[in-house]
Design a protein around this motif. Structure first.
Motif, short mmCIF file in Angstrom:
data_model
loop_
_atom_site.label_atom_id
_atom_site.label_comp_id
_atom_site.label_asym_id
_atom_site.label_seq_id
_atom_site.Cartn_x
_atom_site.Cartn_y
_atom_site.Cartn_z
N ILE A 31 0.84 -1.20 0.00
CA ILE A 31 0.00 0.00 0.00
C ILE A 31 0.87 1.25 0.00
O ILE A 31 0.62 2.20 -0.76
CB ILE A 31 -0.96 -0.01 1.21
CG1 ILE A 31 -2.00 -1.11 1.05
CG2 ILE A 31 -1.64 1.35 1.38
CD1 ILE A 31 -2.82 -1.35 2.30
N ALA A 32 1.90 1.27 0.83
CA ALA A 32 2.80 2.43 0.88
C ALA A 32 3.50 2.63 -0.46
O ALA A 32 3.64 3.77 -0.94
CB ALA A 32 3.83 2.25 2.00
N LEU A 33 3.94 1.55 -1.09
CA LEU A 33 4.58 1.65 -2.40
C LEU A 33 3.62 2.23 -3.43
O LEU A 33 4.00 3.07 -4.26
CB LEU A 33 5.09 0.27 -2.85
CG LEU A 33 5.73 0.22 -4.23
CD1 LEU A 33 7.03 1.03 -4.25
CD2 LEU A 33 6.00 -1.22 -4.62
N GLY A 34 2.37 1.80 -3.38
CA GLY A 34 1.37 2.33 -4.31
C GLY A 34 1.17 3.83 -4.13
O GLY A 34 1.10 4.58 -5.11
N PHE A 35 1.10 4.30 -2.89
CA PHE A 35 0.93 5.73 -2.65
C PHE A 35 2.18 6.52 -3.03
O PHE A 35 2.08 7.65 -3.51
CB PHE A 35 0.53 6.00 -1.21
CG PHE A 35 -0.94 5.82 -0.97
CD1 PHE A 35 -1.86 6.70 -1.50
CD2 PHE A 35 -1.40 4.77 -0.20
CE1 PHE A 35 -3.22 6.54 -1.29
CE2 PHE A 35 -2.75 4.59 0.03
CZ PHE A 35 -3.67 5.48 -0.52
N ILE A 36 3.34 5.94 -2.85
CA ILE A 36 4.57 6.62 -3.25
C ILE A 36 4.62 6.76 -4.78
O ILE A 36 4.99 7.81 -5.30
CB ILE A 36 5.81 5.86 -2.71
CG1 ILE A 36 5.91 6.04 -1.20
CG2 ILE A 36 7.08 6.33 -3.40
CD1 ILE A 36 6.92 5.14 -0.53
N LEU A 37 4.23 5.69 -5.49
CA LEU A 37 4.22 5.75 -6.95
C LEU A 37 3.17 6.73 -7.47
O LEU A 37 3.30 7.28 -8.56
CB LEU A 37 3.98 4.37 -7.54
CG LEU A 37 5.12 3.37 -7.41
CD1 LEU A 37 4.68 2.01 -7.96
CD2 LEU A 37 6.35 3.87 -8.13
N MET A 38 2.11 6.94 -6.71
CA MET A 38 1.04 7.84 -7.12
C MET A 38 1.40 9.31 -6.94
O MET A 38 0.82 10.19 -7.57
CB MET A 38 -0.22 7.52 -6.30
CG MET A 38 -1.51 7.82 -7.00
SD MET A 38 -2.95 7.46 -5.99
CE MET A 38 -2.77 5.72 -5.64
N SER A 39 2.35 9.61 -6.10
CA SER A 39 2.67 11.00 -5.78
C SER A 39 3.50 11.65 -6.88
O SER A 39 4.09 11.00 -7.72
CB SER A 39 3.43 11.06 -4.46
OG SER A 39 4.70 10.47 -4.60
N GLY A 40 3.55 12.97 -6.82
CA GLY A 40 4.36 13.74 -7.77
C GLY A 40 3.64 14.04 -9.06
O GLY A 40 2.44 13.84 -9.20
N GLY A 41 4.37 14.57 -10.00
CA GLY A 41 3.82 14.86 -11.31
C GLY A 41 3.19 16.23 -11.44
O GLY A 41 2.67 16.58 -12.48
#
Length: 84
Positions: A31-41
């Protein structure tokens, strides 16, 4: 015999077993990896559009990882707490 009963009753019991907690931490990490990948941009300048916000990683991969992580959490909760 009274001391033996005291030892049995004073032993702490946990709701989940070792296997359950292992799966819970795996699910949390996904879950944490998913939220990290979703951030930025985003863009620092509000007048400039950054098309990177609609990348495959943010639209498809990250939400899929979050949902898989939640499914693992449900599996970890429903897993039989056998003594390891």
């Amino acid at each position: 015999m009274g001391k033996q009963k005291e030892k049995e009753t004073s032993k702490p019991t946990f709701v989940f077993g070792k296997k359950n907690y292992k799966w819970m931490f795996i699910g949390l990490a996904i879950i944490a990896l998913g939220f990290i990948l979703m951030s930025g941009g985003g863009s620092d300048d509000p007048n400039v559009f950054n098309p990177e916000i609609f990348s495959w990683r943010r639209i498809r991969l990250a939400p899929m990882l979050v949902l898989i992580g939640f499914a693992i959490q449900i599996y970890a909760i429903l897993l039989s707490p056998e003594k390891d």
